[in-house]
Write a protein that holds these residues in place. Structure first.
Motif, PDB file in Angstrom:
ATOM      1  N   UNK A 136       0.808  -1.221   0.000  1.00 42.53           N
ATOM      2  CA  UNK A 136       0.000   0.000   0.000  1.00 42.53           C
ATOM      3  C   UNK A 136       0.840   1.268   0.000  1.00 42.53           C
ATOM      4  N   UNK A 137       2.157   1.160  -0.198  1.00 44.09           N
ATOM      5  CA  UNK A 137       3.008   2.347  -0.261  1.00 44.09           C
ATOM      6  C   UNK A 137       3.050   2.896  -1.680  1.00 44.09           C
ATOM      7  N   UNK A 138       3.486   4.145  -1.800  1.00 52.38           N
ATOM      8  CA  UNK A 138       3.588   4.776  -3.121  1.00 52.38           C
ATOM      9  C   UNK A 138       4.621   5.889  -3.070  1.00 52.38           C
ATOM     10  N   UNK A 139       5.353   6.056  -4.176  1.00 52.21           N
ATOM     11  CA  UNK A 139       6.272   7.184  -4.308  1.00 52.21           C
ATOM     12  C   UNK A 139       5.509   8.315  -5.001  1.00 52.21           C
ATOM     13  N   UNK A 140       5.223   9.359  -4.259  1.00 51.14           N
ATOM     14  CA  UNK A 140       4.453  10.471  -4.795  1.00 51.14           C
ATOM     15  C   UNK A 140       5.127  11.779  -4.433  1.00 51.14           C
ATOM     16  N   UNK A 141       5.371  12.596  -5.434  1.00 49.94           N
ATOM     17  CA  UNK A 141       6.052  13.870  -5.211  1.00 49.94           C
ATOM     18  C   UNK A 141       5.252  14.740  -4.250  1.00 49.94           C
ATOM     19  N   UNK A 142       5.948  15.278  -3.269  1.00 49.22           N
ATOM     20  CA  UNK A 142       5.309  16.146  -2.300  1.00 49.22           C
ATOM     21  C   UNK A 142       4.728  15.420  -1.104  1.00 49.22           C
ATOM     22  N   UNK A 143       4.648  14.074  -1.169  1.00 53.65           N
ATOM     23  CA  UNK A 143       4.098  13.285  -0.062  1.00 53.65           C
ATOM     24  C   UNK A 143       5.024  12.113   0.235  1.00 53.65           C
ATOM     25  N   UNK A 144       6.238  12.390   0.701  1.00 55.72           N
ATOM     26  CA  UNK A 144       7.220  11.322   0.907  1.00 55.72           C
ATOM     27  C   UNK A 144       6.807  10.292   1.943  1.00 55.72           C
ATOM     28  N   UNK A 145       5.946  10.669   2.894  1.00 58.23           N
ATOM     29  CA  UNK A 145       5.537   9.725   3.934  1.00 58.23           C
ATOM     30  C   UNK A 145       4.758   8.547   3.363  1.00 58.23           C
ATOM     31  N   UNK A 146       4.167   8.713   2.177  1.00 55.56           N
ATOM     32  CA  UNK A 146       3.403   7.622   1.572  1.00 55.56           C
ATOM     33  C   UNK A 146       4.303   6.475   1.129  1.00 55.56           C
ATOM     34  N   UNK A 147       5.612   6.727   1.032  1.00 57.05           N
ATOM     35  CA  UNK A 147       6.550   5.660   0.668  1.00 57.05           C
ATOM     36  C   UNK A 147       7.084   4.938   1.898  1.00 57.05           C
ATOM     37  N   UNK A 148       6.576   5.288   3.069  1.00 60.30           N
ATOM     38  CA  UNK A 148       7.078   4.696   4.302  1.00 60.30           C
ATOM     39  C   UNK A 148       6.083   3.757   4.951  1.00 60.30           C
ATOM     40  N   UNK A 149       6.582   2.971   5.884  1.00 61.58           N
ATOM     41  CA  UNK A 149       5.759   2.058   6.676  1.00 61.58           C
ATOM     42  C   UNK A 149       5.727   2.565   8.113  1.00 61.58           C
ATOM     43  N   UNK A 150       4.550   2.806   8.615  1.00 56.80           N
ATOM     44  CA  UNK A 150       4.392   3.271   9.986  1.00 56.80           C
ATOM     45  C   UNK A 150       4.483   2.072  10.920  1.00 56.80           C
ATOM     46  N   UNK A 151       5.412   2.116  11.869  1.00 55.36           N
ATOM     47  CA  UNK A 151       5.551   1.074  12.880  1.00 55.36           C
ATOM     48  C   UNK A 151       5.226   1.685  14.241  1.00 55.36           C
ATOM     49  N   UNK A 152       4.320   1.035  14.953  1.00 50.64           N
ATOM     50  CA  UNK A 152       3.921   1.506  16.269  1.00 50.64           C
ATOM     51  C   UNK A 152       3.956   0.340  17.253  1.00 50.64           C
ATOM     52  N   UNK A 153       4.519   0.563  18.408  1.00 49.68           N
ATOM     53  CA  UNK A 153       4.510  -0.452  19.457  1.00 49.68           C
ATOM     54  C   UNK A 153       3.698   0.065  20.631  1.00 49.68           C
ATOM     55  N   UNK A 154       2.862  -0.817  21.161  1.00 50.25           N
ATOM     56  CA  UNK A 154       2.054  -0.485  22.326  1.00 50.25           C
ATOM     57  C   UNK A 154       2.301  -1.535  23.388  1.00 50.25           C
ATOM     58  N   UNK A 155       1.459  -1.549  24.411  1.00 51.08           N
ATOM     59  CA  UNK A 155       1.641  -2.510  25.500  1.00 51.08           C
ATOM     60  C   UNK A 155       1.407  -3.953  25.055  1.00 51.08           C
ATOM     61  N   UNK A 156       0.647  -4.131  23.950  1.00 54.11           N
ATOM     62  CA  UNK A 156       0.242  -5.484  23.581  1.00 54.11           C
ATOM     63  C   UNK A 156       0.658  -5.910  22.182  1.00 54.11           C
ATOM     64  N   UNK A 157       0.954  -4.994  21.297  1.00 57.45           N
ATOM     65  CA  UNK A 157       1.138  -5.385  19.897  1.00 57.45           C
ATOM     66  C   UNK A 157       2.091  -4.455  19.173  1.00 57.45           C
ATOM     67  N   UNK A 158       2.501  -4.917  17.992  1.00 57.59           N
ATOM     68  CA  UNK A 158       3.238  -4.099  17.039  1.00 57.59           C
ATOM     69  C   UNK A 158       2.311  -3.890  15.850  1.00 57.59           C
ATOM     70  N   UNK A 159       2.063  -2.637  15.487  1.00 60.82           N
ATOM     71  CA  UNK A 159       1.131  -2.323  14.409  1.00 60.82           C
ATOM     72  C   UNK A 159       1.897  -1.739  13.227  1.00 60.82           C
ATOM     73  N   UNK A 160       1.608  -2.265  12.035  1.00 60.58           N
ATOM     74  CA  UNK A 160       2.238  -1.819  10.792  1.00 60.58           C
ATOM     75  C   UNK A 160       1.159  -1.207   9.903  1.00 60.58           C
ATOM     76  N   UNK A 161       1.423  -0.026   9.343  1.00 60.41           N
ATOM     77  CA  UNK A 161       0.420   0.665   8.538  1.00 60.41           C
ATOM     78  C   UNK A 161       1.084   1.342   7.349  1.00 60.41           C
ATOM     79  N   UNK A 162       0.400   1.318   6.203  1.00 60.99           N
ATOM     80  CA  UNK A 162       0.863   2.041   5.011  1.00 60.99           C
ATOM     81  C   UNK A 162      -0.350   2.492   4.223  1.00 60.99           C
ATOM     82  N   UNK A 163      -0.193   3.573   3.471  1.00 59.25           N
ATOM     83  CA  UNK A 163      -1.279   4.057   2.635  1.00 59.25           C
ATOM     84  C   UNK A 163      -0.739   4.776   1.410  1.00 59.25           C
ATOM     85  N   UNK A 164      -1.436   4.621   0.286  1.00 60.65           N
ATOM     86  CA  UNK A 164      -1.097   5.368  -0.925  1.00 60.65           C
ATOM     87  C   UNK A 164      -2.229   6.322  -1.306  1.00 60.65           C
TER      88      UNK A 164
END
Length: 356
Positions: A136-164
């Motif tokens: 679900x990632x994309x290389x888009x000019x002006x929106x570099x975060x769309x080429x990244x994977x969001x990693x989040x750690x909480x008390x119970x899980x590791x969550x991975x998120x991406x969007x284009x």
């Protein structure tokens, strides 16, 4: 050769963009010998027909291509020359990525405190989850975060998120050891892709946050470092929380749905959900739709998608069946496994009909 077709080395250098010293070097190497050499003065003369070869030679050298490869390109036909160029570019890009990775590792150790332990995840599980969400990632000019994977750690899980922006994929992974810290960062997607092979082969991967990146510590493989993207990641939780009520729900076999999507011509397809079935059709009336058995409830609905949006959303679903939650013809559709909810994908529909 008539003298009016010849030019001295200085004039040829100006026409081809090569310096006189470079021309002497290429003449001695056999890549671009002069058309004639005055036997008395030793002056070198080039023909107008050699300008194109000289210009191409200069451009190839500007790409950093070695002499042997330049000679091969100049002596090859169009198809072979194209292949050789692509091969050289791929090599240069690969070497640049490797240098960039090594530089990031060095920078991460310059005057920075030790990394912050986050969580430990089984390598094959983490690699599979990353691979699914990265679609679900994309290389888009002006929106570099769309080429990244969001990693989040909480008390119970590791969550991975991406969007284009047309698709949003998020998956939670249960860690092998309880997460030690609450943390969030957007990891460079391309660098993470290059680390997947090592991550997959490691029984256990420990995630460790650094100042400008994240470490993947592996006992039997070389540790990998991936940079963080400083740009703000889209507020995907707000998007999920603002979804409307589900009006239509369908469960359909994943393999059958993928096959139907692949068989339909055109860039857009319609899903028609009604009467315990899902029909996949295209805008081309000459090709009949494919009706698939399904468990369908709620209001009948027809909704259109770009194939490039819907196909990867379905193909990355976990398990033999996919669950489609629909909210209307212009609202995002939730796609997830019918029996496992740890990977969820939102797919944005499009207007009915052929793509423009």
């Amino acid at each position: 050769m008539p003298n009016d077709e010849l030019m001295p080395i200085g004039a040829f250098a100006q026409r081809s963009g090569l310096t006189s010293s470079a021309l002497r070097f290429y003449a001695d190497s056999g890549l671009l010998p002069p058309a004639e050499v005055d036997p008395v003065s030793g002056y070198r003369y080039y023909s107008t027909a050699q300008v194109a070869r000289g210009t191409t030679l200069r451009r190839l050298r500007e790409l950093g291509m070695p002499l042997a490869a330049v000679e091969a390109v100049l002596g090859a036909g169009a198809d072979e020359a194209t292949r050789l160029l692509d091969e050289h570019v791929a090599k240069v890009v690969g070497e640049a990525a490797a240098v960039q990775q090594r530089a990031a590792v060095i920078k991460s150790t310059l005057g920075n405190p030790p990394g912050l332990p986050l969580a430990a995840v089984k390598g094959p599980v983490l690699a599979a989850a990353v691979e699914q969400v990265l679609t679900a990632t994309a290389h888009q000019r002006g929106l570099p975060a769309l080429a990244g994977l969001r990693i989040e750690t909480s008390d119970e899980a590791v969550t991975l998120t991406a969007t284009d922006r047309y698709r949003l994929s998020t998956r939670t992974v249960v860690p092998a050891e309880a997460p030690r810290q609450t943390w969030a960062g957007t990891v460079h997607g391309d660098e993470l892709r290059t680390a997947l092979a090592e991550i997959r082969r490691s029984p256990l991967v420990r995630l460790e946050a650094a100042t400008n990146g994240i470490w993947f510590r592996m006992a039997d493989q070389e540790d990998r470092h991936c940079r963080l993207l400083p740009e703000e990641f889209p507020d995907y939780r707000l998007m999920l929380e603002s979804l409307g009520d589900v009006t239509t729900r369908a469960t359909v076999a994943k393999d059958l749905l993928l096959r139907a999507l692949e068989e339909q011509p055109g860039a857009r397809v319609a899903l028609h959900v009604a009467d315990h079935a899902v029909t996949v059709a295209s805008a081309d009336d000459e090709h009949p739709g494919t009706t698939l058995p399904a468990t369908a409830t709620g209001e009948p609905l027809q909704i259109w998608f770009e194939v490039t949006t819907l196909h990867p959303a379905v193909s990355t679903a976990i398990g033999p069946d996919v669950l489609l939650d629909l909210r209307g013809r212009d609202q995002p559709v939730t796609i997830r496994s019918a029996d496992r909810g740890d990977l969820t994908t939102l797919a944005m529909p499009v207007k009915p009909g052929r793509s423009v």
